[in-house]
Design a protein around this motif. Structure first.
Motif, PDB file in Angstrom:
ATOM      1  N   GLU A  45       0.724  -1.150   0.097  1.00  0.00           N
ATOM      2  CA  GLU A  45      -0.063  -0.004  -0.246  1.00  0.00           C
ATOM      3  C   GLU A  45       0.931   1.130  -0.266  1.00  0.00           C
ATOM      4  N   VAL A  46       0.424   2.053  -0.947  1.00  0.00           N
ATOM      5  CA  VAL A  46       1.447   3.208  -0.959  1.00  0.00           C
ATOM      6  C   VAL A  46       0.440   4.487  -1.106  1.00  0.00           C
ATOM      7  N   ALA A  47       1.357   5.484  -0.187  1.00  0.00           N
ATOM      8  CA  ALA A  47       1.003   6.790  -0.064  1.00  0.00           C
ATOM      9  C   ALA A  47       2.064   7.664  -0.306  1.00  0.00           C
ATOM     10  N   VAL A  48       1.956   8.841  -1.054  1.00  0.00           N
ATOM     11  CA  VAL A  48       2.842   9.566  -1.724  1.00  0.00           C
ATOM     12  C   VAL A  48       2.794  11.052  -1.183  1.00  0.00           C
ATOM     13  N   VAL A  49       3.857  11.686  -0.728  1.00  0.00           N
ATOM     14  CA  VAL A  49       3.868  13.196  -0.602  1.00  0.00           C
ATOM     15  C   VAL A  49       4.888  13.562  -1.651  1.00  0.00           C
ATOM     16  N   ILE A  50       4.652  14.673  -2.539  1.00  0.00           N
ATOM     17  CA  ILE A  50       5.250  15.062  -3.414  1.00  0.00           C
ATOM     18  C   ILE A  50       5.622  16.534  -3.271  1.00  0.00           C
ATOM     19  N   ARG A 114      -8.593  11.671   7.086  1.00  0.00           N
ATOM     20  CA  ARG A 114      -7.773  10.672   7.269  1.00  0.00           C
ATOM     21  C   ARG A 114      -8.728   9.367   7.054  1.00  0.00           C
ATOM     22  N   PRO A 115      -9.796   9.078   7.584  1.00  0.00           N
ATOM     23  CA  PRO A 115     -10.478   7.642   7.532  1.00  0.00           C
ATOM     24  C   PRO A 115     -10.426   7.414   6.072  1.00  0.00           C
ATOM     25  N   LYS A 116     -10.773   8.419   5.284  1.00  0.00           N
ATOM     26  CA  LYS A 116     -10.791   8.169   3.858  1.00  0.00           C
ATOM     27  C   LYS A 116      -9.630   7.616   3.036  1.00  0.00           C
ATOM     28  N   ALA A 117      -8.542   8.327   3.536  1.00  0.00           N
ATOM     29  CA  ALA A 117      -7.200   8.024   2.900  1.00  0.00           C
ATOM     30  C   ALA A 117      -6.964   6.475   3.351  1.00  0.00           C
ATOM     31  N   LEU A 118      -7.365   6.333   4.521  1.00  0.00           N
ATOM     32  CA  LEU A 118      -7.084   4.971   5.153  1.00  0.00           C
ATOM     33  C   LEU A 118      -7.952   3.941   4.053  1.00  0.00           C
ATOM     34  N   GLN A 119      -9.002   4.129   3.907  1.00  0.00           N
ATOM     35  CA  GLN A 119     -10.023   3.453   3.092  1.00  0.00           C
ATOM     36  C   GLN A 119      -9.287   3.245   1.758  1.00  0.00           C
ATOM     37  N   TYR A 120      -9.048   4.269   1.011  1.00  0.00           N
ATOM     38  CA  TYR A 120      -8.395   4.003  -0.326  1.00  0.00           C
ATOM     39  C   TYR A 120      -7.104   3.258  -0.263  1.00  0.00           C
ATOM     40  N   LEU A 121      -6.405   3.225   0.797  1.00  0.00           N
ATOM     41  CA  LEU A 121      -5.110   2.541   0.875  1.00  0.00           C
ATOM     42  C   LEU A 121      -5.547   1.073   1.116  1.00  0.00           C
ATOM     43  N   GLU A 122      -6.768   0.944   1.777  1.00  0.00           N
ATOM     44  CA  GLU A 122      -7.092  -0.539   2.060  1.00  0.00           C
ATOM     45  C   GLU A 122      -7.639  -1.216   0.648  1.00  0.00           C
ATOM     46  N   GLU A 123      -8.105  -0.147  -0.295  1.00  0.00           N
ATOM     47  CA  GLU A 123      -8.643  -0.518  -1.611  1.00  0.00           C
ATOM     48  C   GLU A 123      -7.531  -0.722  -2.689  1.00  0.00           C
ATOM     49  N   GLY A 124      -6.351  -0.586  -2.226  1.00  0.00           N
ATOM     50  CA  GLY A 124      -5.359  -0.741  -3.133  1.00  0.00           C
ATOM     51  C   GLY A 124      -4.947   0.644  -3.755  1.00  0.00           C
ATOM     52  N   LYS A 125      -5.714   1.596  -3.577  1.00  0.00           N
ATOM     53  CA  LYS A 125      -5.352   2.762  -4.514  1.00  0.00           C
ATOM     54  C   LYS A 125      -4.196   3.626  -3.822  1.00  0.00           C
ATOM     55  N   VAL A 126      -3.376   4.226  -4.817  1.00  0.00           N
ATOM     56  CA  VAL A 126      -2.457   5.215  -4.397  1.00  0.00           C
ATOM     57  C   VAL A 126      -3.007   6.607  -3.733  1.00  0.00           C
ATOM     58  N   VAL A 127      -2.546   6.918  -2.784  1.00  0.00           N
ATOM     59  CA  VAL A 127      -3.090   8.235  -2.148  1.00  0.00           C
ATOM     60  C   VAL A 127      -1.853   9.197  -2.234  1.00  0.00           C
TER      61      VAL A 127
END
Ligand SMILES: Nc1ncnc2c1ncn2[C@@H]1O[C@H](COP(=O)(O)OP(=O)(O)O)[C@@H](O)[C@H]1O
Ligand SMILES: O=c1ccn([C@@H]2O[C@H](COP(=O)(O)OP(=O)(O)O)[C@@H](O)[C@H]2O)c(=O)[nH]1
Length: 236
Positions: A45-50, A114-127
């Motif tokens: 699971e990948v979250a990105v800060v650019i 935050r909860p939405k970000a966690l949901q996206y990550l669990e769904e395999g989406k990159v945040v």
């Protein structure tokens, strides 16, 4: 096998320029995205800060007499542009990405929740976390530390212009030596400038390790995610 289930990847904004003088180099952003795709395909699971340094940096505005906070807001908006470009490139490369902004800019990007970000990550989406921390006088490194801690990432991966943490700035001191690992306390005491002190301190307090490695070296991200010897580990 990946060594981590969830990572926070900090991508240098400045590196997005590639060999151009300014802005976003197409080949560079595509290559970065393809490297991220490789690790998502491993099930990570990948979250990105650019960052935004390819477009605007608050300190640069401040140095020519601009109000520093105003300049920093411009810098944060620069990270929103990079985040949109990054997410769109991900879409073109067959990935699903969601951009979330720390400052309200609703018609363009959804707000960070935050909860939405966690949901996206669990769904395999990159945040992709845009607009840094939402506050002036901070950097996107601190945003990476903050969001990394919030989403329970196991590690913050800083993909930058140098291939690790050195005893001194390797761009200025050719004698500088690279650490393979260094503690937060030592990095802070030695005032090593590869990351700002606020980011180091937050990660230390949250016991969130950081790996610093080269954004330009092909395959480095994958090696880091596989737990191989690459870059510098900053540990508690
Ligand atoms: N001790 C050090 N070890 C490694 N890099 C350092 C050190 N001190 C300063 N630097 C500099 O820090 C830079 C990375 O930080 P920064 O400019 O914030 O990059 P980014 O665009 O990835 O946020 C490197 O390009 C390097 O020149
Ligand atoms: O929480 C934050 C994150 C970023 N910025 C501003 O956004 C600019 C771009 O981010 P950064 O310099 O971290 O980007 P990078 O070094 O990765 O290119 C900074 O210079 C700051 O002016 C800010 O004010 N608050």
């Amino acid at each position: 096998m990946p060594a981590y289930k969830r990572i926070l990847l900090k991508l240098s904004g400045e590196a997005l320029m590639g060999d151009d003088a300014y802005g976003i180099n197409r080949a560079t952003i595509v290559r970065m995205v393809q490297e991220v795709r490789e690790v998502t395909q491993m099930g990570v699971e990948v979250a990105v800060v650019i960052g935004g340094g390819n477009i605007f940096r608050g300190v640069a505005g401040g140095s020519v007499g601009m109000d520093r906070a105003t300049a920093d807001y411009m810098g944060m908006l620069a990270t929103v542009m990079n985040s949109l470009a990054l997410a769109d490139t991900m879409r073109q490369e067959g990935m699903t990405a969601r951009v979330m902004s720390a400052i309200a800019i609703e018609q363009v990007v959804e707000p960070y929740v935050r909860p939405k970000a966690l949901q996206y990550l669990e769904e395999g989406k990159v945040v992709v976390f845009a607009a840094g921390t939402g506050n002036p006088f901070f950097t996107t490194d601190t945003a990476a530390a903050l969001r990394g801690a919030e989403i329970g990432a196991e590690i913050v991966l800083k993909a930058t212009k140098v291939d690790g943490v050195y005893t001194a700035d390797p761009k200025k001191d050719p004698e500088a030596k690279r650490y393979s690992r260094i503690s937060f306390d030592e990095a802070i005491t030695r005032n090593l400038q590869v990351m700002d002190g606020a980011a180091f301190a937050l990660c230390r307090d949250q016991k969130l390790p950081i790996k610093v490695f080269s954004i330009f070296k092909p395959g480095a991200l994958k090696r880091v995610v596989q737990g191989e010897d690459e870059g510098t580990l900053v540990h508690v």
